[in-house]
Motif scaffolding. Structure first.
Motif, PDB file in Angstrom:
ATOM      1  N   GLU A 180      39.574 133.715  53.217  1.00  0.00           N
ATOM      2  CA  GLU A 180      39.087 133.066  54.439  1.00  0.00           C
ATOM      3  C   GLU A 180      39.192 134.000  55.644  1.00  0.00           C
ATOM      4  O   GLU A 180      38.316 134.014  56.515  1.00  0.00           O
ATOM      5  N   GLN A 199      32.139 126.796  57.919  1.00  0.00           N
ATOM      6  CA  GLN A 199      32.821 126.964  56.637  1.00  0.00           C
ATOM      7  C   GLN A 199      32.729 125.685  55.826  1.00  0.00           C
ATOM      8  O   GLN A 199      32.916 124.584  56.343  1.00  0.00           O
ATOM      9  N   PHE A 242      29.962 130.199  55.585  1.00  0.00           N
ATOM     10  CA  PHE A 242      30.924 130.651  54.582  1.00  0.00           C
ATOM     11  C   PHE A 242      31.101 129.560  53.545  1.00  0.00           C
ATOM     12  O   PHE A 242      31.625 128.484  53.845  1.00  0.00           O
ATOM     13  N   ASP A 244      33.095 128.637  50.579  1.00  0.00           N
ATOM     14  CA  ASP A 244      34.315 128.950  49.844  1.00  0.00           C
ATOM     15  C   ASP A 244      34.314 128.216  48.502  1.00  0.00           C
ATOM     16  O   ASP A 244      33.725 127.140  48.375  1.00  0.00           O
TER      17      ASP A 244
END
Length: 457
Positions: A180, A199, A242, A244
C-alpha cells in the motif's frame, strides 16, 4: 425602483443553478449556471420533462389518486437535500438542491422552483481530507518506507521511475511487506498527484458489491440501490486507482476490468450507456498469479495488461539488515505518541529480532514492538517482554516453557513461587519479586498461569 425590471439579470448572474418546472413536470426556465452544471443548452431543456436529469432524490409517485405526479407537490413544503443529477455527457454531479412550490393568488400550485448548488468540489476535498488525515503523524524515510539495504534502494529507484510513466504498475510481495505504501508513493511522485487517489480492496466485497463499488450503479439497479452512486473508476477520473488484492478479483469482474484497461470505458450497473474514464492502474497482490492462471482462476490476458511495470517487494527475512532501522523508526513513533518511555531493545532482544523469520513481515514486526512497548517495565525491551511467538517454539512443551531458553523457565518458576508465598495476592507477589503489579498480571498471561490450577492446588 422596481426590481422586477432586473429580475432576469439577477437570475443570470446567480452562481446557483435555477430551474422552474411547471405543474406537469416540464421545464419552463433555466439560467446560465444550470447550463454550466448540467452541460445542457437552454433550448435543449425548455419543455422537456425534469426527469431528464435522473435525480436520485426525485421519486415519482405511483399513487395517482393523490393528484400529484411528484412528491414535492404532494408534501407542499420546501425540500432541501444532497443528491446526484446526470449531466448531458452521462457523468454525475453532486448538488445541494432546494425545491419549493410556486402558488398563484388563490393558493393553486403553478409549478416548482429549484435551486441547485454544485458541491462536487466539496466532495473531492472531503476525500482528500480523509486521505491526508490517515497520513498525519507518520514520519517518512521514503514516503513512509524504511530501507537501507541494496534491494530496497533499487525498489525506491524503480518507484520514482514508474511514477513518471502512465503505464500500469503491478506490485507483488508477501502480506505485510508494504504494498500500500508503494502504491501511494507512486501516486504522490507522479504527474497525477494533484488528482484523486482511490483505493479498493478487491477481497473485501462480494462479486455483486464489488462491481457496484468499481463501476457505480443507477437508482433501482438492484434491491437497496435507492440512489445513483458513482463508482470508484468515475471518482478516480484523471487520477490513480489502486486495486489491492487483485488476485481475489472474481472472474466476471476481471472481464469488465480488462475492458476498462483496453478501451478506457465501462458501464454502470443497471445502465447500458458507456462512460469514458482516464485513470492510471496500480494493482497489488500477495498471490502468485501464474499459478492462478494455471488453475483458471485468473485471466492470462488481464495479467499481461496489469504486469507492465512489476515491482516485487522482498520479504523482511530477505533484508534483515533493515531490521535495526525499522526498530528504531517504530520505537521513535511509539515514544512520541505515548507517555511511557522506552529507549529501544536490549542486545538480547535485538538478537531474537534478527534471528526470527518474520512470516508476517513488517506488519508483524510493528505489532511485536507495540506489544513489547506496553509490556516493558524498564527503559529497554528485554526478551521477557517479547511476544511468545518470537521466544517460544510454535509447538509448546508440556511445561509451558520455551526449549533452550532457561531464562523464561526461571522467570515463570519465580513468579509461581512468589504467588504461592503470597497465597495468590498479586500485589504482594510483585513486592517479593521487586516488580509492579501490572508486570505480574502480564507475566501470568504470558506463561498461562492459573491461580487455582498452579498455585492453590
Amino acid at each position: 425602483m422596481s426590481f422586477n425590471l432586473y429580475c432576469k439579470d439577477i437570475v443570470e448572474i446567480m452562481h446557483e443553478g435555477l430551474l422552474v418546472v411547471a405543474e406537469d413536470g416540464t421545464i419552463q426556465m433555466v439560467n446560465k449556471a444550470l447550463e454550466q452544471i448540467t452541460g445542457y443548452k437552454r433550448e435543449e431543456l425548455i419543455d422537456k420533462p425534469c426527469t431528464i436529469f435522473r435525480c436520485d432524490a426525485c421519486t415519482l409517485l405511483m399513487d395517482t389518486e393523490s393528484g400529484a405526479w411528484c412528491k414535492l407537490f404532494e408534501k407542499k413544503k420546501i425540500i432541501k437535500r444532497k443528491c446526484h443529477i446526470m449531466r448531458k455527457d452521462g457523468s454525475y454531479v453532486t448538488v445541494l438542491k432546494t425545491a419549493s412550490i410556486l402558488y398563484d393568488d388563490d393558493s393553486n400550485a403553478l409549478g416548482s422552483v429549484e435551486i441547485m448548488t454544485d458541491i462536487s468540489e466539496l466532495d473531492i476535498l472531503d476525500t482528500k481530507v480523509q486521505q491526508l488525515s490517515r497520513m498525519l503523524d507518520q514520519d517518512t524515510v521514503f514516503h513512509g518506507m524504511v530501507g537501507y539495504s541494496d534491494s530496497m534502494k533499487k525498489i525506491f529507484n524503480l518507484i520514482e521511475k514508474a511514477a513518471q510513466s502512465d503505464f500500469p504498475v503491478f506490485i507483488c510481495g508477501e502480506s505485510g511487506t508494504g504494498k500500500e505504501l508503494v502504491a501511494r508513493a507512486i501516486h504522490e511522485l507522479g504527474p497525477r498527484s494533484e488528482q484523486p487517489y482511490v483505493q479498493v480492496n478487491c477481497a473485501a466485497l462480494s462479486e455483486s458489491l464489488l462491481e457496484s463499488e468499481l463501476f457505480g450503479h443507477v437508482k433501482g439497479a438492484f434491491t437497496g440501490a435507492v440512489q445513483h452512486r458513482k463508482g470508484r473508476f468515475e471518482i478516480a477520473h484523471k487520477g490513480d486507482i489502486f486495486l489491492d488484492e487483485i488476485g481475489d478479483l472474481p472472474m466476471p469482474v476481471q472481464v469488465k476490468l480488462l475492458r476498462v484497461l483496453e478501451n478506457k470505458t465501462f458501464e454502470r450497473v443497471g445502465e447500458s450507456r458507456s462512460i469514458s474514464v482516464d485513470v492510471r492502474f496500480i494493482t497489488a497482490t500477495n498471490k502468485y498469479l501464474p499459478t492462478l492462471i494455471g488453475q483458471a482462476e485468473f485471466r492470462e490476458d488481464l495479467f499481461y495488461r496489469i504486469n507492465v511495470i512489476p515491482i516485487h517487494l522482498p520479504a523482511l527475512r530477505e533484508r534483515k539488515e533493515d531490521i535495526p532501522h525499522l526498530v528504531d523508526f517504530f520505537m521513535k513513533r511509539l515514544s512520541v505518541n505515548n507517555k511511557h518511555k522506552v529507549r529501544g531493545l536490549s542486545p538480547q532482544a535485538m538478537k531474537i529480532f534478527m534471528d526470527y523469520s518474520w512470516p508476517g513481515n513488517i506488519r508483524e514486526l510493528k505489532s511485536a514492538l507495540e506489544y513489547s512497548f506496553v509490556i516493558a517495565d524498564s527503559d529497554l525491551i528485554k526478551p521477557e517482554h517479547l511476544p511468545d511467538n518470537l521466544t517460544c517454539s510454535f509447538v509448546p512443551q508440556a511445561s509451558g516453557s520455551c526449549p533452550g531458553n532457561p531464562g523464561q523457565k526461571d522467570q515463570k518458576n519465580e513468579l509461581i513461587e512468589a504467588l504461592r508465598q503470597s497465597k495468590g495476592n498479586k500485589s504482594q507477589a510483585a513486592r517479593i519479586l521487586g516488580i509492579n503489579r501490572v508486570t505480574v498480571l502480564n507475566r501470568m498471561r504470558k506463561y498461562g498461569i492459573d491461580l487455582k490450577r498452579d498455585i492453590l492446588y
